[in-house]
Design a protein around this motif. Sequence first.
Motif, PDB file in Angstrom:
ATOM      1  N   ASP A  58       0.913  -1.228  -0.015  1.00  0.00           N
ATOM      2  CA  ASP A  58      -0.047   0.244   0.148  1.00  0.00           C
ATOM      3  C   ASP A  58       0.916   1.184  -0.139  1.00  0.00           C
ATOM      4  OD1 ASP A  58      -2.392  -1.412  -0.038  1.00  0.00           O
ATOM      5  OD2 ASP A  58      -2.455  -1.479   2.341  1.00  0.00           O
ATOM      6  N   THR A  59       1.893   1.201   0.811  1.00  0.00           N
ATOM      7  CA  THR A  59       2.894   2.364   0.962  1.00  0.00           C
ATOM      8  C   THR A  59       3.569   2.478  -0.648  1.00  0.00           C
ATOM      9  OG1 THR A  59       3.379   1.980   3.072  1.00  0.00           O
ATOM     10  CG2 THR A  59       4.987   3.305   1.906  1.00  0.00           C
ATOM     11  N   VAL A  60       3.844   1.517  -1.174  1.00  0.00           N
ATOM     12  CA  VAL A  60       4.469   1.629  -2.689  1.00  0.00           C
ATOM     13  C   VAL A  60       3.572   2.238  -3.532  1.00  0.00           C
ATOM     14  CG1 VAL A  60       5.267   0.474  -4.696  1.00  0.00           C
ATOM     15  CG2 VAL A  60       6.140  -0.420  -2.189  1.00  0.00           C
ATOM     16  N   GLN A  80       3.204   6.098  -2.889  1.00  0.00           N
ATOM     17  CA  GLN A  80       4.396   6.678  -3.286  1.00  0.00           C
ATOM     18  C   GLN A  80       4.832   6.481  -4.749  1.00  0.00           C
ATOM     19  OE1 GLN A  80       7.702   5.216  -0.669  1.00  0.00           O
ATOM     20  NE2 GLN A  80       6.833   6.042   1.192  1.00  0.00           N
ATOM     21  N   SER A  81       4.504   5.436  -5.387  1.00  0.00           N
ATOM     22  CA  SER A  81       4.762   5.291  -6.944  1.00  0.00           C
ATOM     23  C   SER A  81       3.625   5.153  -7.518  1.00  0.00           C
ATOM     24  CB  SER A  81       5.812   4.208  -7.053  1.00  0.00           C
ATOM     25  OG  SER A  81       6.836   4.302  -6.188  1.00  0.00           O
ATOM     26  N   PRO A  82       2.774   6.104  -8.111  1.00  0.00           N
ATOM     27  CA  PRO A  82       1.465   5.864  -8.780  1.00  0.00           C
ATOM     28  C   PRO A  82       1.574   5.203  -9.955  1.00  0.00           C
ATOM     29  CG  PRO A  82       1.863   8.433  -8.365  1.00  0.00           C
ATOM     30  CD  PRO A  82       3.006   7.519  -7.763  1.00  0.00           C
ATOM     31  N   MET A 105      13.504   0.088  -3.476  1.00  0.00           N
ATOM     32  CA  MET A 105      13.908  -0.819  -4.223  1.00  0.00           C
ATOM     33  C   MET A 105      12.887  -0.427  -5.560  1.00  0.00           C
ATOM     34  SD  MET A 105      14.132  -4.601  -2.779  1.00  0.00           S
ATOM     35  CE  MET A 105      15.923  -5.192  -2.184  1.00  0.00           C
ATOM     36  N   VAL A 106      11.782   0.095  -5.433  1.00  0.00           N
ATOM     37  CA  VAL A 106      10.920   0.321  -6.573  1.00  0.00           C
ATOM     38  C   VAL A 106      11.682   1.662  -6.966  1.00  0.00           C
ATOM     39  CG1 VAL A 106       8.531   0.975  -7.260  1.00  0.00           C
ATOM     40  CG2 VAL A 106       9.033  -0.908  -5.531  1.00  0.00           C
ATOM     41  N   GLU A 107      12.030   2.525  -6.347  1.00  0.00           N
ATOM     42  CA  GLU A 107      12.517   3.956  -6.790  1.00  0.00           C
ATOM     43  C   GLU A 107      13.650   3.540  -7.971  1.00  0.00           C
ATOM     44  OE1 GLU A 107      13.383   6.375  -3.678  1.00  0.00           O
ATOM     45  OE2 GLU A 107      11.208   6.594  -3.143  1.00  0.00           O
ATOM     46  N   ARG A 108      14.640   2.505  -7.257  1.00  0.00           N
ATOM     47  CA  ARG A 108      15.896   2.240  -7.952  1.00  0.00           C
ATOM     48  C   ARG A 108      15.477   1.677  -9.557  1.00  0.00           C
ATOM     49  NH1 ARG A 108      17.274   5.206  -4.768  1.00  0.00           N
ATOM     50  NH2 ARG A 108      18.780   5.111  -3.187  1.00  0.00           N
TER      51      ARG A 108
END
Length: 315
Positions: free
Chosen positions: A31-33, A36-38, A116-119
């Motif tokens: 849920d946080t991901v 933060q990452s639409p 990790m998703v940001e990277r």
Amino acid sequence: MNTQKLTIVIPAYNEEAVLPSTIQRLLAIEDTVAAQSPATARLDLLIVDDGSTDRTWAIIEDAHRQNSRVRGLRFSRNFGHQAALIAGMQAAVATADAVVTIDADLQDDPDKIPEMVERYADGADIVYGVRNNRDTDTWFKRTTAEGYYKVLRLLGVDLVPDHADFRLMSRRAVTTFLAYPERNIFIRGLIPKLGYPTAQVTYKRTPRLAGESKYPLRKMLAFAWDGITSLTIAPVRLILLLGTLSCLLAIGMVTYAVVMKLLGLTVHGWSSLMVSLWFVGGVQMISLGVIGEYIGKLMTEVKGRPRYTVQTVLD
């Protein structure tokens, strides 16, 4: 970037003590991901039950009924941690754009998944989770782990130090990895060979909250040996070097014996002879054992048996 799907793969073997809290925590992190990452709006969990004998599968079924984002695979028997990871990745990559693998005990910090998703969004196809300390390990485990990484480097194996199986991989990285057909596989040593752009996130490993470690010393040693023999033939080359040195030593001993005979200084005795016999015999047995290990792995590969058998799917 178009809407992406992220699947978290969790291998589980007799993890009834920690699995309920693990599922809830990972769902919250997803849920946080999403917040933060639409672009990463579709997320789910895929838990692979590696032939558990406790209530692990029942817990997965209950979680699936309560939340359709929880999916499950159940092996017909225990095939091992590496097989569970491969099965999870193979099932996940059919629909996911990125796959995260993490152990069910959550000793690896799942709060690093958003990073990790940001990277991954920045262009990394593989994002390694790397421990920044070993404070939770015993002196023995810490020392042997450091020694193991040094040995692998000396043998020419490209391995990310202090990285286990906590990582994010893009779809193309997972697809390329799954194209490697070998059965005797050491995943953490094979991933760096894929050659795609990589990144790292560091974290502090925490103690297990409940249950017992599934890797006692015996399994750890077997896993370490599999890592060496699956990635390099250096041990066989070392045997060749040892055999060459033994032959040179034997030639030197023959020369020495001839000189002593000509000088009349020969002393009859059996101690040196017995020591030499035992040494040479030991070297031969070790050499046969190492070569036999490679032959055994070759036989397994030639048979081409399935890596695992799935009994039940919750999708």
